[in-house]
Design a protein around this motif. Sequence first.
Motif, PDB file in Angstrom:
ATOM      1  N   GLU A  85       0.923   6.743  -6.977  1.00 42.75           N
ATOM      2  CA  GLU A  85      -0.145   7.713  -7.208  1.00 42.75           C
ATOM      3  C   GLU A  85       0.353   9.143  -6.973  1.00 42.75           C
ATOM      4  OE1 GLU A  85      -4.420   5.983  -6.273  1.00 42.75           O
ATOM      5  OE2 GLU A  85      -3.078   5.654  -4.564  1.00 42.75           O
ATOM      6  N   MET A 122      -5.832  -1.845 -11.604  1.00 47.09           N
ATOM      7  CA  MET A 122      -7.201  -1.393 -11.811  1.00 47.09           C
ATOM      8  C   MET A 122      -7.569  -0.240 -10.887  1.00 47.09           C
ATOM      9  SD  MET A 122      -8.227  -3.103 -14.336  1.00 47.09           S
ATOM     10  CE  MET A 122      -7.600  -4.527 -15.251  1.00 47.09           C
ATOM     11  N   ASP A 123      -6.874  -0.109  -9.770  1.00 49.89           N
ATOM     12  CA  ASP A 123      -7.187   0.936  -8.808  1.00 49.89           C
ATOM     13  C   ASP A 123      -6.532   2.271  -9.157  1.00 49.89           C
ATOM     14  OD1 ASP A 123      -8.281   1.995  -6.381  1.00 49.89           O
ATOM     15  OD2 ASP A 123      -6.312   1.783  -5.458  1.00 49.89           O
ATOM     16  N   VAL A 124      -5.276   2.249  -9.608  1.00 49.41           N
ATOM     17  CA  VAL A 124      -4.540   3.507  -9.766  1.00 49.41           C
ATOM     18  C   VAL A 124      -4.505   4.030 -11.194  1.00 49.41           C
ATOM     19  CG1 VAL A 124      -3.045   2.855  -7.834  1.00 49.41           C
ATOM     20  CG2 VAL A 124      -2.235   2.498 -10.182  1.00 49.41           C
ATOM     21  N   ASP A 158      -5.054  -5.747  -8.785  1.00 48.77           N
ATOM     22  CA  ASP A 158      -5.792  -4.838  -7.908  1.00 48.77           C
ATOM     23  C   ASP A 158      -5.190  -3.440  -7.978  1.00 48.77           C
ATOM     24  OD1 ASP A 158      -7.562  -6.745  -7.142  1.00 48.77           O
ATOM     25  OD2 ASP A 158      -6.735  -7.073  -5.147  1.00 48.77           O
ATOM     26  N   ILE A 159      -3.855  -3.378  -7.956  1.00 48.14           N
ATOM     27  CA  ILE A 159      -3.187  -2.079  -8.040  1.00 48.14           C
ATOM     28  C   ILE A 159      -3.434  -1.447  -9.399  1.00 48.14           C
ATOM     29  CG2 ILE A 159      -0.936  -0.941  -8.111  1.00 48.14           C
ATOM     30  CD1 ILE A 159       0.020  -2.907  -5.992  1.00 48.14           C
ATOM     31  N   ARG A 219       2.076   1.675  -3.538  1.00 51.14           N
ATOM     32  CA  ARG A 219       0.934   2.096  -4.344  1.00 51.14           C
ATOM     33  C   ARG A 219       0.660   3.592  -4.160  1.00 51.14           C
ATOM     34  NH1 ARG A 219      -4.828  -0.599  -4.493  1.00 51.14           N
ATOM     35  NH2 ARG A 219      -3.811  -2.062  -3.112  1.00 51.14           N
ATOM     36  N   PRO A 274     -12.105  -7.713  -9.286  1.00 55.71           N
ATOM     37  CA  PRO A 274     -11.482  -6.857  -8.270  1.00 55.71           C
ATOM     38  C   PRO A 274     -11.397  -7.565  -6.923  1.00 55.71           C
ATOM     39  CG  PRO A 274     -13.037  -5.597  -9.567  1.00 55.71           C
ATOM     40  CD  PRO A 274     -13.201  -7.040  -9.993  1.00 55.71           C
ATOM     41  N   ASP A 281       0.823  -1.211   0.000  1.00 52.50           N
ATOM     42  CA  ASP A 281       0.000   0.000   0.000  1.00 52.50           C
ATOM     43  C   ASP A 281       0.855   1.258   0.000  1.00 52.50           C
ATOM     44  OD1 ASP A 281      -2.381  -1.359  -0.110  1.00 52.50           O
ATOM     45  OD2 ASP A 281      -2.749  -1.288   2.054  1.00 52.50           O
TER      46      ASP A 281
END
Length: 267
Positions: A191, A210-212, A207-208, A187, A249, A184
């Motif tokens: 960002e 698709m998230d960032v 997950d990273i 990550r 996800p 995290d």
Amino acid sequence: MLRTRGLTKDFGGLTAVDSVDFELASELTSLIGPNGAGKTTFFNLLTGVLEPTAGSVELREGDDWVDITDAAPHETAQRGIHRSYQVTNVFPNSSVLENVRIAEQAAGEDSHAIWRNVDYFEKYTERAYSRLDRVGLADRAADDASTLSHGAKRKLEVAIALAGDPSVLLLDEPNAGVSSESVDEVRSLVEDVAADHAVLLVEHNMDIVMDVSERVVVLHQGRVIADGEPAAVRADPDVQSAYLGGYEPGDLDDAATDETDAGEGAA
């Protein structure tokens, strides 16, 4: 910021990057694909480590596009394209601060001024402290880089890549080998730097990705098979078949995260 036209790299009978048209704007774009898809080769073409078999690489400077296809790695770096590496790449016996100070000097106008009093380089030391503060390592500045955890070394690599304030950052699996407790943090760092840099990220943790990501580009067998917003790419049947395999996800791709992408060293 950066674009390619028909970029191709052949290794004998193997085409590792196949006629790729790509453009990176001021955004965080992730480049994904199975091992051997050509991701690391693509990075090496963008930064001058490899010469393309065909096609071009161009960097936007002001209102103009400049052809940097034949530029050497130090020339692409001086023009503002910096990268981190899949395998940790720091000077272990130098201090954390010195790792970044050297990078700042290399990116500055004094890259050849070696035999100077240390006070001469104060401006680079100040800039190095600023980079370390941004990645959360200012309190480790005096420590040898060898004493850092793997996750902290990844942060140090980002600080080194930030030296000279590049316009484009290419981050090659910054979470590779990082403990689950540090994922995290890395990550969040990605960002953060994407807020004022164009970032091209290679990452296996979906997950990273698709998230960032603002955009996701998928390579398969050297070709771009999808390019768009994360949700659209995730739903693309060709991407599901070639790489994601039913990813939803929250499903961490642990197996892919543990792999070293060894095939891409030659592809």
